[in-house]
Write an enzyme that holds these catalytic residues in place. Structure first.
Site, mmCIF file in Angstrom:
data_model
loop_
_atom_site.group_PDB
_atom_site.id
_atom_site.type_symbol
_atom_site.label_atom_id
_atom_site.label_comp_id
_atom_site.label_asym_id
_atom_site.label_seq_id
_atom_site.Cartn_x
_atom_site.Cartn_y
_atom_site.Cartn_z
ATOM 1 N N THR A 29 3.755 -11.034 -1.399
ATOM 2 C CA THR A 29 2.891 -11.790 -0.487
ATOM 3 C C THR A 29 1.441 -11.427 -0.776
ATOM 4 O OG1 THR A 29 2.740 -10.089 1.235
ATOM 5 C CG2 THR A 29 4.682 -11.534 1.289
ATOM 6 N N ALA B 44 7.301 -5.499 4.953
ATOM 7 C CA ALA B 44 6.978 -5.975 6.303
ATOM 8 C C ALA B 44 5.703 -6.789 6.255
ATOM 9 C CB ALA B 44 6.785 -4.781 7.248
ATOM 10 N N ASP C 173 10.274 -6.816 -3.900
ATOM 11 C CA ASP C 173 9.092 -7.256 -3.149
ATOM 12 C C ASP C 173 8.920 -8.756 -3.365
ATOM 13 O OD1 ASP C 173 6.296 -5.497 -2.146
ATOM 14 O OD2 ASP C 173 6.180 -7.670 -2.432
ATOM 15 N N TYR D 186 2.902 -7.657 16.144
ATOM 16 C CA TYR D 186 3.310 -6.744 15.059
ATOM 17 C C TYR D 186 4.176 -5.613 15.598
ATOM 18 C CZ TYR D 186 3.001 -2.719 11.929
ATOM 19 O OH TYR D 186 3.306 -1.622 11.165
ATOM 20 N N SER E 76 7.525 -6.662 16.828
ATOM 21 C CA SER E 76 8.489 -6.979 15.756
ATOM 22 C C SER E 76 9.020 -5.703 15.119
ATOM 23 C CB SER E 76 7.855 -7.903 14.707
ATOM 24 O OG SER E 76 6.865 -7.219 13.949
ATOM 25 N N LYS E 77 8.173 -4.679 14.988
ATOM 26 C CA LYS E 77 8.652 -3.407 14.424
ATOM 27 C C LYS E 77 9.588 -2.712 15.423
ATOM 28 C CE LYS E 77 7.615 -1.748 10.978
ATOM 29 N NZ LYS E 77 8.079 -1.880 9.566
ATOM 30 N N PHE F 140 0.829 -1.215 0.000
ATOM 31 C CA PHE F 140 0.000 0.000 0.000
ATOM 32 C C PHE F 140 0.865 1.269 0.000
ATOM 33 C CE2 PHE F 140 -2.223 2.889 3.207
ATOM 34 C CZ PHE F 140 -2.855 3.639 2.237
ATOM 35 N N THR G 270 6.476 2.303 12.681
ATOM 36 C CA THR G 270 5.115 2.675 13.062
ATOM 37 C C THR G 270 5.101 3.348 14.426
ATOM 38 O OG1 THR G 270 2.998 1.729 13.723
ATOM 39 C CG2 THR G 270 4.893 0.299 13.943
ATOM 40 N N ASP G 271 4.110 4.207 14.657
ATOM 41 C CA ASP G 271 3.966 4.798 16.000
ATOM 42 C C ASP G 271 3.463 3.762 17.005
ATOM 43 O OD1 ASP G 271 1.336 4.566 15.138
ATOM 44 O OD2 ASP G 271 0.760 6.614 15.718
ATOM 45 N N GLU G 272 3.042 2.590 16.504
ATOM 46 C CA GLU G 272 2.560 1.562 17.443
ATOM 47 C C GLU G 272 3.671 1.018 18.342
ATOM 48 O OE1 GLU G 272 -0.272 -1.352 16.035
ATOM 49 O OE2 GLU G 272 -0.727 -0.089 14.321
ATOM 50 N N ASP H 165 12.896 -11.923 -1.628
ATOM 51 C CA ASP H 165 12.420 -11.983 -0.245
ATOM 52 C C ASP H 165 13.518 -11.452 0.677
ATOM 53 O OD1 ASP H 165 11.625 -12.987 2.374
ATOM 54 O OD2 ASP H 165 10.242 -14.301 1.288
ATOM 55 N N ILE H 166 13.175 -10.550 1.580
ATOM 56 C CA ILE H 166 14.214 -10.001 2.470
ATOM 57 C C ILE H 166 14.733 -11.037 3.465
ATOM 58 C CG2 ILE H 166 13.494 -7.589 2.202
ATOM 59 C CD1 ILE H 166 12.220 -7.797 5.034
ATOM 60 N N ASN I 92 -1.216 5.720 11.277
ATOM 61 C CA ASN I 92 -1.947 5.007 10.234
ATOM 62 C C ASN I 92 -2.075 5.841 8.969
ATOM 63 O OD1 ASN I 92 -2.279 2.758 11.711
ATOM 64 N ND2 ASN I 92 -4.415 3.140 12.273
HETATM 65 N N1 LIG Z 1 -0.255 1.094 6.661
HETATM 66 C C1 LIG Z 1 -0.053 1.902 7.702
HETATM 67 O O1 LIG Z 1 -0.956 2.644 8.121
HETATM 68 C C2 LIG Z 1 1.293 1.937 8.379
HETATM 69 C C3 LIG Z 1 1.465 2.764 9.506
HETATM 70 C C4 LIG Z 1 2.729 2.837 10.096
HETATM 71 C C5 LIG Z 1 3.783 2.117 9.573
HETATM 72 N N2 LIG Z 1 3.600 1.296 8.502
HETATM 73 C C6 LIG Z 1 4.762 0.553 7.976
HETATM 74 O O2 LIG Z 1 4.924 0.942 6.627
HETATM 75 C C7 LIG Z 1 5.410 -0.154 5.859
HETATM 76 C C8 LIG Z 1 4.502 -0.409 4.668
HETATM 77 O O3 LIG Z 1 3.187 -0.649 5.153
HETATM 78 P P1 LIG Z 1 2.011 -1.043 4.146
HETATM 79 O O4 LIG Z 1 0.726 -0.749 4.821
HETATM 80 O O5 LIG Z 1 2.279 -0.490 2.798
HETATM 81 O O6 LIG Z 1 2.204 -2.639 4.103
HETATM 82 P P2 LIG Z 1 1.568 -3.704 3.099
HETATM 83 O O7 LIG Z 1 1.228 -4.899 3.922
HETATM 84 O O8 LIG Z 1 0.505 -3.080 2.252
HETATM 85 O O9 LIG Z 1 2.789 -4.038 2.114
HETATM 86 C C9 LIG Z 1 3.902 -4.752 2.542
HETATM 87 C C10 LIG Z 1 4.670 -5.187 1.297
HETATM 88 O O10 LIG Z 1 5.845 -5.905 1.757
HETATM 89 C C11 LIG Z 1 5.983 -7.077 0.979
HETATM 90 N N3 LIG Z 1 6.650 -8.097 1.806
HETATM 91 C C12 LIG Z 1 6.164 -8.723 2.901
HETATM 92 N N4 LIG Z 1 7.053 -9.619 3.360
HETATM 93 C C13 LIG Z 1 8.132 -9.529 2.549
HETATM 94 C C14 LIG Z 1 9.392 -10.191 2.508
HETATM 95 N N5 LIG Z 1 9.696 -11.154 3.405
HETATM 96 N N6 LIG Z 1 10.278 -9.842 1.550
HETATM 97 C C15 LIG Z 1 9.975 -8.882 0.628
HETATM 98 N N7 LIG Z 1 8.785 -8.254 0.596
HETATM 99 C C16 LIG Z 1 7.877 -8.578 1.546
HETATM 100 C C17 LIG Z 1 4.565 -7.488 0.609
HETATM 101 O O11 LIG Z 1 4.538 -8.323 -0.548
HETATM 102 C C18 LIG Z 1 3.892 -6.139 0.388
HETATM 103 O O12 LIG Z 1 3.995 -5.733 -0.962
HETATM 104 C C19 LIG Z 1 5.510 -1.348 6.811
HETATM 105 O O13 LIG Z 1 6.838 -1.481 7.238
HETATM 106 C C20 LIG Z 1 4.602 -0.947 7.970
HETATM 107 O O14 LIG Z 1 5.051 -1.528 9.179
HETATM 108 C C21 LIG Z 1 2.372 1.187 7.898
#
Ligand SMILES: NC(=O)c1ccc[n+]([C@@H]2O[C@H](COP(=O)([O-])OP(=O)(O)OC[C@H]3O[C@@H](n4cnc5c(N)ncnc54)[C@H](O)[C@@H]3O)[C@@H](O)[C@H]2O)c1
Length: 194
Positions: free
Chosen positions: A34, A81, A31, A155, A158-159, A11, A130-132, A57-58, A184
């Site tokens: 997943t 993530a 990416d 979650y 882990s972050k 996203f 994340t702020d979480e 894959d990371i 968020n």
């Molecule tokens: N969405 C939010 O509101 C929010 C808020 C704070 C922080 N974040 C952080 O921002 C980042 C992105 O969030 P998002 O909502 O876009 O996440 P998302 O779940 O939409 O996307 C995560 C992407 O990571 C890829 N991925 C997962 N595991 C992987 C791996 N092992 N190797 C390679 N790629 C892998 C997935 O295929 C996916 O495309 C994350 O690190 C999340 O913790 C998100």
């Protein structure tokens, strides 16, 4: 300027990729694709000459080394993530493997690449967190960068772990890092169940 974005099919990552590609940066999107990924989010950029997609894959250190060597990024934005809190409660193992071990692998691959390049000062490893990691707020209050860590779900734990690794790689090895803890996000291409 060449940017390596991890999680660029997710996203937020896809929004970062779209903007960076449209601004003319060279972007490599790494990416694993997943369940959370959606390549359609990138249809506006996938034919552009300054955009490259690599499925990797990371958790796979050798793959990360290959990508660094082949694409020689000037900066990394690390968004890959496992990101959905409810899934972390049902099955935390993937969150530890990707968010903690995967971030460790990426830090080590970045450090090895950065040192081999002569430790360029302008290199950046931007970890998106994340702020979480700071816990939960009621109706009032606010977090700052000085708030004590208080993660409350697999979650956010882990972050938080990955944040500590990123800080340690900066303090211990001098790797130039940025660490941001956003709230968020919402908007176009949001995963339906988030
Ligand atoms: N969405 C939010 O509101 C929010 C808020 C704070 C922080 N974040 C952080 O921002 C980042 C992105 O969030 P998002 O909502 O876009 O996440 P998302 O779940 O939409 O996307 C995560 C992407 O990571 C890829 N991925 C997962 N595991 C992987 C791996 N092992 N190797 C390679 N790629 C892998 C997935 O295929 C996916 O495309 C994350 O690190 C999340 O913790 C998100």
């Amino acid at each position: 300027m060449k940017l390596l974005v991890t999680g660029g099919a997710g996203f937020i990552g896809s929004a970062v990729v779209r903007q960076a590609v449209h601004e003319g940066l060279e972007v490599v999107n790494l990416d694993a694709l997943t369940y959370a990924a959606c390549l359609e989010n990138l249809s506006s950029v996938d034919a552009m000459p300054n955009y490259t997609f690599v499925q990797a894959d990371i958790r796979d250190r050798a793959a990360l080394d290959r990508v660094m060597a082949e694409h020689a990024p000037d900066a990394i934005m690390h968004l890959a993530a496992e990101s959905h809190v409810d899934r972390s409660i049902d099955g935390p193992a993937d969150f530890i493997e990707t968010n903690v071990t995967g971030t460790f692998n990426l830090l080590e691959a970045a450090r090895s690449y950065w040192e081999a390049q002569g430790r360029p000062e302008r290199f950046r490893f931007h970890h998106i967190s994340t702020d979480e990691v700071y816990g939960s707020l009621g109706k009032t209050g606010m977090f700052t960068e000085d708030t004590a860590y208080d993660p409350r779900s697999p979650y956010s734990a882990s972050k938080a772990s990955s944040d500590h690794l990123v800080r340690a790689w900066n303090e211990t090895y001098g790797l130039p890092v940025l660490l941001t803890n956003c709230s968020n996000n919402y908007g176009p291409f949001h995963f339906p169940k988030s």
